[in-house]
Design a protein around this motif. Structure first.
Motif, short mmCIF file in Angstrom:
data_model
loop_
_atom_site.label_atom_id
_atom_site.label_comp_id
_atom_site.label_asym_id
_atom_site.label_seq_id
_atom_site.Cartn_x
_atom_site.Cartn_y
_atom_site.Cartn_z
N VAL A 38 0.50 -1.30 0.06
CA VAL A 38 -0.09 0.41 0.13
C VAL A 38 1.02 1.40 -0.07
CG1 VAL A 38 -2.03 1.38 0.45
CG2 VAL A 38 -1.91 -1.44 1.03
N GLY A 39 0.81 1.82 -1.03
CA GLY A 39 2.02 3.26 -1.13
C GLY A 39 1.13 4.78 -0.71
N CYS A 40 -0.44 4.96 -1.71
CA CYS A 40 -0.75 5.88 -1.29
C CYS A 40 -2.74 6.03 -0.45
CB CYS A 40 -1.35 6.52 -2.91
SG CYS A 40 -2.11 5.31 -3.97
N ASP A 41 -3.23 4.48 -1.21
CA ASP A 41 -3.90 4.44 -0.42
C ASP A 41 -4.78 5.28 -1.32
OD1 ASP A 41 -5.85 2.92 0.98
OD2 ASP A 41 -5.85 3.90 2.87
N SER A 43 -5.68 5.54 -4.59
CA SER A 43 -5.75 4.64 -5.96
C SER A 43 -4.66 5.41 -7.05
CB SER A 43 -6.94 5.11 -6.64
OG SER A 43 -8.37 5.94 -6.15
N GLN A 44 -3.67 6.20 -6.75
CA GLN A 44 -2.93 6.19 -7.29
C GLN A 44 -1.81 6.07 -7.55
OE1 GLN A 44 -3.55 9.83 -8.85
NE2 GLN A 44 -5.51 9.71 -7.73
N LYS A 58 -6.57 -1.74 -8.48
CA LYS A 58 -6.18 -1.31 -7.48
C LYS A 58 -6.71 -1.87 -6.20
CE LYS A 58 -4.35 2.21 -10.33
NZ LYS A 58 -4.38 4.00 -10.44
N CYS A 60 -6.41 -1.60 -3.36
CA CYS A 60 -6.51 -0.64 -1.78
C CYS A 60 -7.89 0.38 -3.11
CB CYS A 60 -5.80 0.53 -2.05
SG CYS A 60 -5.63 2.05 -3.05
S1 FES Z 1 -1.54 1.98 -3.23
FE1 FES Z 1 -2.02 3.25 -4.13
S2 FES Z 1 -3.08 2.52 -5.99
FE2 FES Z 1 -3.55 1.44 -3.80
#
Ligand code: FES
Ligand SMILES: Cc1cc2nc3c(=O)[nH]c(=O)nc-3n(C[C@H](O)[C@H](O)[C@H](O)COP(=O)(O)OP(=O)(O)OC[C@H]3O[C@@H](n4cnc5c(N)ncnc54)[C@H](O)[C@@H]3O)c2cc1C
Ligand code: FES
Lengths: 161, 262
Positions: A38-41, A43-44, A58, A60
């Protein structure tokens, strides 16, 4: 709570989930498949990309309840049956397509989807397909090179930049 | 996110019934709604998922009119609409990124009416008909302002019907971070005239550039627009671009769409 039954990396799994449980939390927190990041949470960034019924999504930005009955593949399901790296994974290693590796699971899942749809993509097509996958380390060049190499194309002419 | 339940009906009738309960909201691809729920900007008690309703998925030809089910994904439209509706297929194939296109749906995009979304421009330029569980609404009457539509409480978009244009194209000037349209222009040429719909530019959401339509109906070529200018009044100003810049882009993108139309 809703009961969901889905296939994850070829194994059938049943769990009770809350309505607001995201697919990524089912995978990571419940099943323990922490290869999906999980980077951004928001959808980016695409670090959480998995395949649902063969298509990149995605995780998340999908509810676990919506994966009921689906076939899900995560990065843990990408290696060959004998545990050796798949062609795409091996190409990432060979061509230095990663540095910290945080984005890599998502990159590999997206690349697999691309090569299934388009077995010999041009460099431009690879870059366009990676639009939703962000890497903060590599500058993308070696990722593109790795994917081109995994598609069996000659990448010796693509110079390191 | 606040707590809520998810229901997954398999027919339109069951979905409409489920939406009658208090604070219930439809969930389609979730590509807009899930981020909204994460920011706690919505607090539904129940989400009614539309993705298992097979009568709302897929493309069909109805005597030259293309009918697209409301729960059809962008990726499906990109791959299947091109034969009769190349502009529409091109638009769908450039929404967001592949993973967004594998979840996001036409019904969700139309119902949300984001001022920078792509599909509203396609619907308006085609003079499409929005089909709901209870009536049919002309695109000209459907988009009523930024994030606002003619939909009533609990009403769902079950399909969108697109007449077949003689030529069409969509040109999006992308806001590079979000991939939404800074300005997007859809041009569709029909036997009885040309329609030009603009998204991303106006504070009132998608609109028709009628002056451009008149000029292009007389002469379908980029030069036909040379003498015209678009007023900056009511255009969006934000950190990505001023109202003047967006007004200028409307004409530029319209010319490009005309040049690329087929
Ligand atoms: S965590 Fe970045 S798109 Fe899902
Ligand atoms: C990274 C990213 C990039 C994107 N880029 C673009 C872009 O370039 N262009 C663009 O146009 N869009 C873009 N989008 C938005 C995307 O197209 C969404 O899929 C779309 O706007 C909403 O569709 P959905 O099916 O996901 O709807 P949801 O998120 O499920 O729902 C959106 C809203 O509509 C309501 N709703 C859903 N379906 C219906 C229905 N059938 N009837 C009535 N109400 C309904 C929901 O209750 C909710 O309020 C992007 C999204 C992301 C995450
Ligand atoms: S390798 Fe570090 S984010 Fe891509």
């Amino acid at each position: 709570m809703t009961k969901v039954t889905l296939t994850i990396n070829g194994k059938s799994v049943s769990r009770d989930v809350e309505g607001n449980t995201l697919l990524v939390s089912l995978l990571r927190d419940d099943i323990g498949l922490t290869g999906t990041h999980v980077g951004c949470d928001t959808s980016q960034c695409g670090a959480c990309t998995v395949h649902v019924n063969g298509e990149s999504v995605k995780s998340c930005t999908m509810f676990a309840a919506e994966a009921d009955g689906a076939e899900v593949t995560t990065i843990e399901g990408m290696a060959n049956a004998d545990g050796s790296l798949s062609v795409i994974q091996a190409a990432f290693q060979e061509h230095h397509g990663l540095q910290c590796g945080f984005c890599t699971p998502g990159m590999v899942m997206t690349a697999a989807n691309l090569l299934k749809e388009n077995p010999k993509p041009s460099e431009h097509e690879v870059r366009a397909y990676l639009e939703g996958n962000i890497c903060r380390c590599t500058g993308y060049h070696n990722i593109v090179k790795a994917i081109m190499a995994a598609s069996g194309q000659d990448v010796s002419a693509i110079a390191a930049e | 996110m606040y707590a809520f339940d998810i229901e997954r009906p398999t027919t339109i009738a069951d979905a409409v019934a489920a939406l009658k309960s208090d604070e219930a909201q439809p969930l389609s691809g979730g590509q807009t709604l899930i981020p909204t729920l994460k920011s706690r900007l919505a607090a539904p008690s129940k989400l009614v998922s539309l993705s298992s309703i097979s009568e709302m998925v897929g493309l069909s030809d109805e005597g030259g009119v293309l009918r697209i089910g409301g729960a059809t994904k962008h990726d499906t439209v990109a791959k299947e609409a091109g034969g009769s509706h190349p502009g529409l297929a091109g638009l769908a194939g450039k929404i967001g990124d592949p993973a967004v296109r594998h979840r996001g749906t036409i019904g969700g995009s139309i119902a949300n009416n984001d001022p920078a979304a792509c599909y509203p421009a396609a619907a308006l330029a085609h003079g499409a008909t929005i089909v709901t569980d209870r009536r049919e609404i002309a695109a000209d009457d459907f988009f009523t302002g930024m994030f606002d539509t003619a939909l009533e409480e609990g009403e769902i978009v079950t399909a969108v019907k697109f007449p077949r244009p003689e030529a069409s194209n969509y040109q999006k000037f992308e806001q590079p971070a979000s991939r939404f349209a800074m300005v997007g222009v859809f041009v569709a040429k029909f036997a009885d005239g040309v329609r030009v719909a603009v998204t991303g530019a106006s504070e009132d959401g998608v609109f028709r550039w009628t002056e451009g339509e008149e000029a292009l109906s007389a002469n379908f070529s980029p030069d036909a627009l040379d003498g015209l200018s678009v007023s900056a009044e009511g255009m969006i100003t934000d950190l990505h671009g001023s109202a003047d810049y967006r007004a200028h882009l409307v004409k530029v993108m319209t010319k490009r769409a005309v040049a690329a139309a087929r």
